[in-house]
Write a protein that holds these residues in place. Structure first.
Motif, mmCIF file in Angstrom:
data_model
loop_
_atom_site.group_PDB
_atom_site.id
_atom_site.type_symbol
_atom_site.label_atom_id
_atom_site.label_comp_id
_atom_site.label_asym_id
_atom_site.label_seq_id
_atom_site.Cartn_x
_atom_site.Cartn_y
_atom_site.Cartn_z
ATOM 1 N N GLY A 7 0.806 -1.215 0.000
ATOM 2 C CA GLY A 7 0.000 0.000 0.000
ATOM 3 C C GLY A 7 0.835 1.258 0.000
ATOM 4 O O GLY A 7 2.057 1.222 0.032
ATOM 5 N N ARG A 8 0.133 2.368 -0.038
ATOM 6 C CA ARG A 8 0.801 3.665 -0.012
ATOM 7 C C ARG A 8 1.263 3.980 1.396
ATOM 8 O O ARG A 8 0.613 3.610 2.369
ATOM 9 C CB ARG A 8 -0.151 4.744 -0.497
ATOM 10 C CG ARG A 8 -0.572 4.533 -1.940
ATOM 11 C CD ARG A 8 -1.368 5.680 -2.394
ATOM 12 N NE ARG A 8 -0.411 6.666 -2.878
ATOM 13 C CZ ARG A 8 -0.749 7.734 -3.556
ATOM 14 N NH1 ARG A 8 -2.001 7.999 -3.809
ATOM 15 N NH2 ARG A 8 0.164 8.574 -3.974
ATOM 16 N N LEU A 9 2.373 4.663 1.479
ATOM 17 C CA LEU A 9 2.906 5.050 2.781
ATOM 18 C C LEU A 9 2.237 6.353 3.234
ATOM 19 O O LEU A 9 2.298 7.360 2.535
ATOM 20 C CB LEU A 9 4.410 5.270 2.719
ATOM 21 C CG LEU A 9 5.267 4.037 2.541
ATOM 22 C CD1 LEU A 9 6.716 4.429 2.351
ATOM 23 C CD2 LEU A 9 5.113 3.112 3.727
ATOM 24 N N PRO A 10 1.598 6.329 4.394
ATOM 25 C CA PRO A 10 1.024 7.571 4.915
ATOM 26 C C PRO A 10 2.128 8.580 5.224
ATOM 27 O O PRO A 10 3.238 8.206 5.602
ATOM 28 C CB PRO A 10 0.326 7.131 6.206
ATOM 29 C CG PRO A 10 0.207 5.653 6.115
ATOM 30 C CD PRO A 10 1.327 5.194 5.245
ATOM 31 N N ARG A 11 1.830 9.847 5.071
ATOM 32 C CA ARG A 11 2.819 10.896 5.385
ATOM 33 C C ARG A 11 3.209 10.829 6.857
ATOM 34 O O ARG A 11 2.389 10.547 7.709
ATOM 35 C CB ARG A 11 2.249 12.276 5.084
ATOM 36 C CG ARG A 11 2.161 12.569 3.628
ATOM 37 C CD ARG A 11 1.753 14.025 3.445
ATOM 38 N NE ARG A 11 1.633 14.319 2.041
ATOM 39 C CZ ARG A 11 2.615 14.805 1.306
ATOM 40 N NH1 ARG A 11 3.779 15.059 1.859
ATOM 41 N NH2 ARG A 11 2.442 15.051 0.030
ATOM 42 N N GLY A 12 4.476 11.079 7.091
ATOM 43 C CA GLY A 12 4.968 11.165 8.454
ATOM 44 C C GLY A 12 5.214 9.836 9.148
ATOM 45 O O GLY A 12 5.542 9.814 10.316
ATOM 46 N N ILE A 13 5.059 8.730 8.432
ATOM 47 C CA ILE A 13 5.232 7.413 9.046
ATOM 48 C C ILE A 13 6.707 6.993 9.109
ATOM 49 O O ILE A 13 7.079 6.163 9.915
ATOM 50 C CB ILE A 13 4.392 6.346 8.318
ATOM 51 C CG1 ILE A 13 4.261 5.098 9.186
ATOM 52 C CG2 ILE A 13 4.974 6.004 6.961
ATOM 53 C CD1 ILE A 13 3.277 4.089 8.656
ATOM 54 N N LEU A 14 7.532 7.597 8.267
ATOM 55 C CA LEU A 14 8.943 7.222 8.184
ATOM 56 C C LEU A 14 9.847 8.227 8.875
ATOM 57 O O LEU A 14 9.545 9.417 8.917
ATOM 58 C CB LEU A 14 9.387 7.145 6.717
ATOM 59 C CG LEU A 14 8.769 6.087 5.855
ATOM 60 C CD1 LEU A 14 9.210 6.281 4.416
ATOM 61 C CD2 LEU A 14 9.157 4.710 6.335
ATOM 62 N N ASP A 15 10.962 7.734 9.352
ATOM 63 C CA ASP A 15 12.042 8.595 9.816
ATOM 64 C C ASP A 15 12.983 8.730 8.622
ATOM 65 O O ASP A 15 13.753 7.816 8.317
ATOM 66 C CB ASP A 15 12.742 7.959 11.014
ATOM 67 C CG ASP A 15 13.877 8.810 11.553
ATOM 68 O OD1 ASP A 15 14.509 9.548 10.768
ATOM 69 O OD2 ASP A 15 14.145 8.705 12.755
ATOM 70 N N GLU A 16 12.886 9.846 7.929
ATOM 71 C CA GLU A 16 13.634 10.033 6.679
ATOM 72 C C GLU A 16 15.143 9.985 6.900
ATOM 73 O O GLU A 16 15.871 9.466 6.060
ATOM 74 C CB GLU A 16 13.246 11.349 6.004
ATOM 75 C CG GLU A 16 11.831 11.362 5.464
ATOM 76 C CD GLU A 16 11.624 10.407 4.301
ATOM 77 O OE1 GLU A 16 12.601 10.034 3.617
ATOM 78 O OE2 GLU A 16 10.471 10.022 4.077
ATOM 79 N N GLU A 17 15.615 10.501 8.008
ATOM 80 C CA GLU A 17 17.056 10.457 8.274
ATOM 81 C C GLU A 17 17.529 9.021 8.472
ATOM 82 O O GLU A 17 18.603 8.651 8.016
ATOM 83 C CB GLU A 17 17.403 11.316 9.489
ATOM 84 C CG GLU A 17 17.279 12.796 9.178
ATOM 85 C CD GLU A 17 17.971 13.655 10.205
ATOM 86 O OE1 GLU A 17 18.904 13.171 10.874
ATOM 87 O OE2 GLU A 17 17.589 14.821 10.310
ATOM 88 N N ALA A 18 16.718 8.207 9.129
ATOM 89 C CA ALA A 18 17.067 6.799 9.315
ATOM 90 C C ALA A 18 17.060 6.070 7.977
ATOM 91 O O ALA A 18 17.932 5.235 7.713
ATOM 92 C CB ALA A 18 16.113 6.127 10.299
ATOM 93 N N VAL A 19 16.094 6.379 7.107
ATOM 94 C CA VAL A 19 16.040 5.757 5.778
ATOM 95 C C VAL A 19 17.312 6.088 5.000
ATOM 96 O O VAL A 19 17.927 5.218 4.385
ATOM 97 C CB VAL A 19 14.790 6.205 4.990
ATOM 98 C CG1 VAL A 19 14.847 5.728 3.549
ATOM 99 C CG2 VAL A 19 13.519 5.696 5.662
ATOM 100 N N LEU A 20 17.726 7.343 5.039
ATOM 101 C CA LEU A 20 18.941 7.749 4.316
ATOM 102 C C LEU A 20 20.189 7.119 4.926
ATOM 103 O O LEU A 20 21.111 6.740 4.204
ATOM 104 C CB LEU A 20 19.059 9.266 4.285
ATOM 105 C CG LEU A 20 17.999 9.969 3.431
ATOM 106 C CD1 LEU A 20 18.117 11.482 3.565
ATOM 107 C CD2 LEU A 20 18.104 9.551 1.981
ATOM 108 N N ALA A 21 20.220 6.978 6.245
ATOM 109 C CA ALA A 21 21.373 6.337 6.900
ATOM 110 C C ALA A 21 21.459 4.867 6.491
ATOM 111 O O ALA A 21 22.557 4.356 6.218
ATOM 112 C CB ALA A 21 21.260 6.462 8.413
ATOM 113 N N VAL A 22 20.325 4.183 6.423
ATOM 114 C CA VAL A 22 20.307 2.786 5.981
ATOM 115 C C VAL A 22 20.748 2.705 4.526
ATOM 116 O O VAL A 22 21.536 1.838 4.145
ATOM 117 C CB VAL A 22 18.903 2.159 6.168
ATOM 118 C CG1 VAL A 22 18.820 0.798 5.500
ATOM 119 C CG2 VAL A 22 18.565 2.053 7.640
#
Length: 78
Positions: free
Chosen positions: A45-60
């Protein structure tokens, strides 16, 4: 890797039946959860806004050598 040259391989050979991507995925998911303190995003499904930690995604993404958010989200975190 301590005491080895940068050119030296860590493993002499990796068995063909070993699913490296499964280990990379497991590592990526654990790292994301450790860095963000959040659960993994929904698998479909679509990811709701604000559900992710964008800095953590970029670090991974950087840890996996991709440097692309979409690759990490599509193949490793979901």
């Amino acid at each position: 890797m301590q005491g080895r040259s940068e050119e030296e391989k860590v493993f002499a050979r990796i068995p063909s039946r070993l699913d490296i991507h499964a280990y990379r995925r497991q590592y990526a998911q654990a790292l994301y959860q450790q860095l963000s303190g959040l659960p993994l995003p929904p698998a479909t499904g679509r990811l709701p806004r604000g559900i992710l930690d964008e800095e953590a995604v970029l670090a991974v993404s950087r840890a996996l050598g991709h440097n692309r958010r979409d690759v990490v989200l599509t193949y490793y975190l979901r």
